[in-house]
Each structure stands twice: as C-alpha cells, then as structure tokens.
Design a protein around this motif. Structure first.
Motif: not given
Ligand code: ADP
Ligand code: MG
Length: 481
Positions: A10, A12, A14, A93, A125, A127, A151, A153, A194
């Motif tokens: 997963e 993330h 920015q 999210s 989503e 942060d 973000l 994801e 991550c």
C-alpha cells in the motif's frame, strides 16, 4: 518444507498540489508547526470541505499511466477513528467507489526477467497530522500542518514473491509518479510512503497465509530489510508450531527487527460511510481522454527509445530513465555533444552522478549545465582533450571556471597531437631510460604490455597529461621494437 513469500504493498503518495485536498491552506513542507492547518483541516464545527480539482486530475493522470479504469463516479467516505493527530475523529478517504480501479505495471528484475504486477485500486484521501516526539520531555507534540494534504493510496495485488520484486515494484511506482510530476517522491519528508503486507505459505499451496502489515518504512533499504526480517520471523513462528497473528508491526531500523504495534483493524471497525459534506466525483470520458493525451513519455517507453535511438545498453538506458529530470538532462547533453550518446551516458552516470551524490543535490541543481557538459564531450570526441584531461576540465566547470572551451584555452589544456612534438617526447624518454628499454626488449611479449606503462607514464608527466595517449602508445611500441 519450502516456503513461498507473498507481498502486497500500500503506497501513499502525497500529491504535489499547492493547497490541501479540501481547503485552501498551503501544503508546503517544513513550515513552523501548526501554522498551515485551517478550520477545515481541523474539522471545526460549521466548516465544509471543497474538493481540490487538481488532486482529481492528478489521480486520473496516475490511473491512465497504469492503464487503469477511471471511475465515472467515485465517492468520498469517512473513515472513523480517534487519534491525537486527527482532531476531526475521521479521515476523508474513498472506500467502495475509488477513483482509480484495476490497473497494472511491468517490473524488471536483476536477472532481466519481467513480471506484471496488478494494482487493485488507487483512491484519494487526506493525510493526517503528525505526532512529534523529539524535543518534548514526557509529552508528545502534535503538528497539524500535514492534516488535509492530498494523498493517493495505491493498493497492489498480493502479486510479489520476494523483497526484490517488492522493491522493483515500489521503484517503478516511484518513478511513474515523479514522471507525471504528481508527487515529489521525497521519502525522507514522507511524501512517498509504503506499508508492506507480508505472508508466507507452503510452496504449491493456493490459499494465502496470514499476513502482517509493516509500517514505518521510509527508505528502499529499510523496506527490503523489514520484509526480509519478517519472512524469516514468520517461517520461524510456523516451523516451531505457532501461528502468525494478523497485526500491524513497526520496523525498527536501529535493531533491524519488526515489533507488534497493534492488532489489525477490520474495515468494519472504521464504520465507513459516504461523507455527506461532499458530492460524488463524476468524470466524463472527454476529461479522461484529454488527460491521457497530455501524459508525458513514461519510463518504459523512454528506456526503449534510448536503446533504439542512441544504441545504449539496456542497463544504461534503465539507469538514465529511472528519473525524468536525469533523462531529460542526458538528452540535452547528447544534443549539445552532436549526438555522442555513449560518452554522454558515461559522464552523466559517472563523474556527474558522483559530484551530485557527494554534495547531495539533485540533477536540476547541477553546477554543470547539460549544454556545458555536452560542449566538453564534443572536445573529447574531436580529440582536443583526452579523457583524462577532461576530468580536470570537468572539475573546473564544477567550480564555476567557465565553459570547457574557456577552461581549455585559459589553462592551456589542448591535447598535443602534433606528430613531431610527440616523437620528441618519446625519444627523450627512451634516451633517458636505457635500463628500462633493455628490460622491455628482453621481456616476453605478454609482459611487455605492462612494462610499456612506465614509458607512457613518463611521457604523460613530461607533457603534463596533454600528449595524445593513443599516438604515444603507437609510437612507443614502434620505437621500442
Ligand atoms: P487493509 O490493509 O486496509 O485491510 P486490504 O485487505 O485491501 O487492506 O489489503 C491491503 C494489502 O494487503 C493489499 O496490497 C493486498 O495485496 C495485501 N494482502 C492481502 N492479503 C495478503 C496476504 N495474505 N499476504 C500478503 N499480502 C496480502
Ligand atoms: Mg492496510
């Protein structure tokens, strides 16, 4: 028993928007704590979030770059949990309807083989803020500047079978988001993070093993180490009769180990529901197509083109295209060097990289512009300077002493290629060293190659490095016979 590792990541990232995903507050990194969170980011009563259009466009860019389906309708949902860095009590999210659906990318492994890794989905989503532990005795600080930073994801399928594959996948995504300029990719500042989900199963078994989720991974090296540690740990647990517990584990780089952080939440713990303050995001086909048309050339396409157009090796092309700025710099060097690609590649990946690494700066801040480097390579190619003198010229360019031509002129570095002058140098050195000449002439042929180095060295010293090495070698061999 043989074990197989299964990894899903997963990521993330920015998004590089100027303002936050639902407010106008700035996203600039490094400001004084709590100066960049506004009422919306804090979730104060009576405020309403408004979606940042650029964040949507960036998500679509990513989706099209990985050949994913872009949802014509996606919905923001509230993920409810309490934490000091989330004063709202929920994170906005996406849950059931993410903006980016299934996609895939190809990774290349060190043995040259290629593999397709599936992307399950990618959603937008916000942060959360940050807990700050340094500088507080017996307390924890809360900095909400990061709250509301957009973000994306990116959730992978559990398709990776080793830490090497996981890193290759991660680097590929890292490279793609930077090519698209939707994320600066800075792992130290947390712009690219991550979580790694790791499990093991007996080789040949279809069913997945119980996974743990590893957090706190902020460099490629740590991610690799954490995964390696976790694989060993899980195998040991199972082989000694135990069971892997589904949980979140924290990686400790100092001890190179993972430890339990919390037991794993299930989605239903979060009580997701559609955010009533935000409208669904509806995207029409024309918008998607317009964004697709604007996509830059992506790393793979660029790599293949470098191989074909410049005749570079797969390795060189891979290294040069791993970073878009570097690839563009390289192409400008080749242009300025009248198409001399191989030498340009060597200098960009060699001397220039070393200088940038040493001062820890990016290629966009290089003290030597692509035009200047190309200009110098032109002078190596046309025999004005040797490769060795070029190192001296390059250093002078780094110190801001001007262009290659100026430095060659000012410091009198032009290579000596006049046959008469070279012959005089060769003769002088041969005359001055009768013993070495005898030794050379009596030596077996396979030893002569090494002995000739002595004479070359003397001649180069006498000419202050300016004699053309190839001419010197040829003439020496002839005369020493
Ligand atoms: P969450 O972590 O939010 O509960 P998911 O169930 O979507 O979310 O899974 C997150 C990640 O874990 C995905 O990247 C998925 O590929 C990976 N994953 C799921 N099951 C396993 C498993 N048994 N082993 C390794 N990775 C897994
Ligand atoms: Mg997770």
């Amino acid at each position: 028993m043989e074990w197989e590792t299964v990894i899903g990541l997963e990521i993330h990232a920015q998004l590089a928007t100027k303002s936050k995903i639902f407010s106008g507050a700035s996203t600039t990194y490094g400001a004084e704590a709590n100066t960049q969170a506004c009422a919306v980011d804090l979730g104060l009563p009576g405020v309403l979030p408004v979606i940042n259009q650029q964040a949507i466009e960036m998500a679509i860019k990513f989706g099209t770059a990985v050949n994913a389906h872009i949802a014509d309708k996606s919905v923001f949902a509230r993920k409810n949990y309490f934490y000091p860095d989330l004063p709202k009590g929920y994170q906005i999210s996406q849950f059931e309807l993410p903006i980016v659906g299934h996609g895939e990318i190809e990774i290349q492994l060190t043995d040259g083989s290629k593999k397709i890794i599936g992307i399950t989905r990618a959603h937008l989503e916000e942060d959360a803020g940050k807990s700050v532990h340094d500088g507080f005795f017996d307390n924890t600080g809360v900095d909400l500047n990061r709250a509301g930073t957009p973000l994306i994801e990116i959730v992978s399928e559990p398709d990776m079978r080793s830490s090497e594959e996981a890193i290759a996948y991660l680097k590929k995504i890292h490279s793609i988001v930077r090519y698209l300029k939707i994320c600066d990719g800075n792992m130290q500042e947390g712009s690219f993070r991550c979580d790694a989900n790791v499990s093991v199963r007996p080789k040949g078994q279809d069913e997945l093993g119980t996974r743990t989720e590893l957090k706190n991974l902020n460099s490629f090296k740590y991610i690799e180490q954490a995964i390696e540690f976790e694989i060993e740990r899980q195998i040991e647990v199972i082989e000694s009769g135990g069971k892997v517990v589904q949980e979140t584990r924290l990686y400790d780089p100092n001890k190179n180990e993972t430890r339990t952080m919390r037991s794993k939440e299930e989605a239903n713990d979060y009580r997701y529901f559609p955010d009533p303050d935000l409208l669904p995001v509806c995207i029409d086909q024309e918008t998607i197509e317009a964004i697709r048309k604007e996509l830059p050339e992506l790393p793979e396409a660029k790599r293949d083109r470098f191989i074909k157009e410049f005749g570079l090796s797969e390795y060189d092309s891979d290294v040069l295209t791993s970073n878009r700025d570097q690839a563009e710099y390289f192409e400008s060097v080749v242009n300025a060097a009248n198409g001399e690609a191989k030498l340009s590649a060597n200098w960009v990946m060699g001397e220039l990289s070393a200088v940038l690494n040493k001062s820890n700066i990016d290629i966009t801040q290089s003290p030597v512009s692509a035009e200047m480097l190309g200009g110098m390579i032109k002078r190596i190619k046309d025999n004005t300077i040797s490769g060795n003198i070029a190192k001296q010229v390059f250093e002078a360019m780094c110190n801001g002493e001007g262009s290659a031509d100026e430095i060659i002129d000012n410091q009198g570095l032009k290579q000596v290629t006049d046959p008469g002058a070279i012959e005089k140098l060769v003769d002088d050195v041969i005359d001055a060293n009768p013993d070495q000449v005898k030794q050379y002439q009596q030596a077996p042929a396979e030893k002569q190659g090494k002995l000739i180095g002595f004479f070359v060295g003397q001649i180069m010293k006498k000419s202050q490095g300016k004699a053309n090495p190839q001419q010197v070698n040829e003439l020496l061999q002839e005369k020493l016979k």
